[in-house]
Design a protein around this motif. Structure first.
Motif, PDB file in Angstrom:
ATOM      1  N   ASP A 155       4.572  -2.208 -13.371  1.00 26.20           N
ATOM      2  CA  ASP A 155       3.267  -1.995 -13.998  1.00 26.20           C
ATOM      3  C   ASP A 155       2.727  -3.316 -14.538  1.00 26.20           C
ATOM      4  OD1 ASP A 155       3.894  -2.183 -17.099  1.00 26.20           O
ATOM      5  OD2 ASP A 155       5.524  -1.018 -16.168  1.00 26.20           O
ATOM      6  N   SER A 156       1.436  -3.349 -14.753  1.00 25.67           N
ATOM      7  CA  SER A 156       0.752  -4.574 -15.158  1.00 25.67           C
ATOM      8  C   SER A 156       1.237  -5.102 -16.506  1.00 25.67           C
ATOM      9  CB  SER A 156      -0.769  -4.346 -15.204  1.00 25.67           C
ATOM     10  OG  SER A 156      -1.081  -3.293 -16.107  1.00 25.67           O
ATOM     11  N   GLN A 157       1.591  -4.207 -17.439  1.00 25.00           N
ATOM     12  CA  GLN A 157       2.053  -4.654 -18.743  1.00 25.00           C
ATOM     13  C   GLN A 157       3.384  -5.396 -18.628  1.00 25.00           C
ATOM     14  OE1 GLN A 157       0.331  -4.465 -21.726  1.00 25.00           O
ATOM     15  NE2 GLN A 157       1.944  -5.881 -22.330  1.00 25.00           N
ATOM     16  N   ASP A 161       3.965  -9.169 -19.811  1.00 29.60           N
ATOM     17  CA  ASP A 161       5.043  -9.547 -20.732  1.00 29.60           C
ATOM     18  C   ASP A 161       5.926 -10.628 -20.134  1.00 29.60           C
ATOM     19  OD1 ASP A 161       4.074  -7.690 -22.512  1.00 29.60           O
ATOM     20  OD2 ASP A 161       5.506  -6.127 -21.946  1.00 29.60           O
ATOM     21  N   TRP A 162       6.183 -10.503 -18.825  1.00 30.47           N
ATOM     22  CA  TRP A 162       7.029 -11.488 -18.145  1.00 30.47           C
ATOM     23  C   TRP A 162       6.362 -12.863 -18.128  1.00 30.47           C
ATOM     24  CZ3 TRP A 162       6.429 -14.456 -13.703  1.00 30.47           C
ATOM     25  CH2 TRP A 162       7.592 -15.060 -13.200  1.00 30.47           C
TER      26      TRP A 162
END
Length: 216
Positions: A155-157, A161-162
């Protein structure tokens, strides 16, 4: 004649700055004549430009004198000035100051009584090497594929975060210095003043947005 070294002055506002000019001067020659009077050109430059404030009117006067000494030989004369303009510049984020230098070329052509002017400036600025940026993107891609191997969906979140983790930040290998070379043909030669050099440099640096700092 080229490479004539003459100390002169540059007036910016109310402040006078000493500059060392390297001058190239010459005239045309009619096809039936053998040569020009080089010593006359040199002596006129020494007599009228030494330690004087550089201005269009002064150069025009010297060019007229050069043509007068070449009566019936020439109807065109030109002088080319090369010098470095020094600017006492404040640092971006502190109260420190330092000197910055800018190479300037100024050429005056006189064809009979018609004057044309050309102004050239070099402004150094900081730029990012495109090869280094490409290498950094490639390393980030490789690390991303390694960290997310065998994961079918992300997912985009998670990706955001990465990307925000310090350990995956791959810095550019280096920044580089580039030079903006600006050449101007001066239309209003009668009202032109070399005082505008500082304003032109400031406009160029503001447009570039990454001017080189003397003090950091």
């Amino acid at each position: 004649m080229s490479g004539i070294s003459i100390p002169m002055k540059l007036l910016i506002g109310e402040q006078t700055t000493e500059i060392n000019c390297r001058i190239q001067a010459g005239v045309n020659l009619h096809t039936d004549d053998r040569g020009i009077h080089m010593s006359r050109i040199y002596n006129l430059i020494n007599a009228h430009l030494n330690n004087q404030v550089l201005s269009v009117n002064l150069i025009q006067d010297v060019l007229q004198r050069i043509l007068q000494t070449h009566e019936k030989l020439s109807n065109y004369a030109q002088m080319h000035f090369y010098f470095e303009y020094r600017k006492w510049q404040k640092a971006l984020l502190s109260d420190n100051y330092g000197w910055r230098t800018y190479p300037i070329e100024f050429t005056v052509h006189m064809n009979k009584n018609l004057i044309t002017l050309q102004l050239g400036l070099e402004v150094m600025y900081s730029s990012t090497c495109p090869c280094s940026a490409a290498l950094s993107r490639q390393l980030i891609q490789e690390k991303f594929l390694k960290d997310f191997t065998n994961k079918e969906s992300i997912d985009s979140q998670t990706i955001a975060d990465w990307l925000g983790k310090k350990k995956i930040s791959v810095p550019h290998r280096h920044s580089q210095r580039s030079i903006a070379i600006v050449n101007l043909d001066i239309k209003d030669s009668m009202n032109f003043s070399l005082e505008c050099i500082q304003t032109i440099i400031e406009d160029i640096e503001q447009t570039l947005g990454t001017a080189v700092q003397a003090a950091v």
